[in-house]
Scaffold this active site. Sequence first.
Site, short mmCIF file in Angstrom:
data_model
loop_
_atom_site.label_atom_id
_atom_site.label_comp_id
_atom_site.label_asym_id
_atom_site.label_seq_id
_atom_site.Cartn_x
_atom_site.Cartn_y
_atom_site.Cartn_z
N LYS A 181 -35.54 -51.58 -73.76
CA LYS A 181 -36.77 -51.15 -73.05
C LYS A 181 -37.67 -50.00 -74.07
CE LYS A 181 -36.30 -49.94 -68.76
NZ LYS A 181 -35.60 -49.37 -67.37
O1 G3P Z 1 -36.56 -49.13 -63.62
C1 G3P Z 1 -37.52 -48.06 -63.62
C2 G3P Z 1 -37.06 -47.12 -62.69
O2 G3P Z 1 -35.49 -46.70 -62.71
C3 G3P Z 1 -37.93 -45.90 -62.16
O3 G3P Z 1 -37.51 -45.95 -60.80
O4 G3P Z 1 -36.75 -44.56 -58.86
O5 G3P Z 1 -37.34 -43.41 -60.92
O6 G3P Z 1 -39.12 -44.30 -59.69
P1 G3P Z 1 -37.83 -44.51 -60.28
#
Ligand code: G3P
Length: 225
Positions: free
Chosen positions: A87
């Site tokens: 990533k």
């Molecule tokens: O995969 C990306 C993700 O982990 C971000 O998610 O929940 O931190 O907005 P969040």
Amino acid sequence: MEYFLDTADLAEIEKAARALPITGVTTNPSIIKKAGAEDFFGHLKKIQAIIGEDKYLHVQAVAETAEGMVEDAKRIVAELGDHVYVKIPTTAEGLAAMKALKKMGIGVTATVVYTKAQAFLAMEAGADYIAPYFNRMENMGINSDDVISSMAGVIAMNDYNTKILAASFKNAGQVNRAIELGAQSITADPAILMDAIGAIAITDAVDTFLKDWKSLYGDKTIAEM
Ligand code: G3P
């Protein structure tokens, strides 16, 4: 469709991977921190052992320069093998790293995507997956539905091999929308996916079927008849 678990919690992965038709697991530094993974590669190898060799891991590079991200990526692949996508945050440095990694044949997931422009440039840089942050966009007043459907349209128009890996969800409704709008893959906390199939109405219906069966045949299953 492809479903990924967006967590590094070993117990959660074990439970969800048993039931859900997953393609793999996605992580980022915050997810790794939350899991308390002190031995970074050791922890990722444990995830691989749980999900199996045929599944995929998406692991985020942390260096701040393109050259550093490429070195991170090489180490990730050396440690974890080829069922891995690295990533890369979709910044100027990140795009430079993506181009270099694609020349080297390393799988790339363009991440931290909040805008169409980031997504379009990552497609052209050769990213295998692009991860738009659905809920975070909504929090900022950006129309996530529009971003996802526009990405799907541009991928189709240009015949890109890129897949949309929609991420950052807070509920199953958001996941459903991303899928309906053209995301070929999604990643979510297992709790979101498990809750969607464990809703009270669903478990109630299953309990009623079981009660009716037992009132006729006792504890015998069909296999035991
Ligand atoms: O995969 C990306 C993700 O982990 C971000 O998610 O929940 O931190 O907005 P969040």
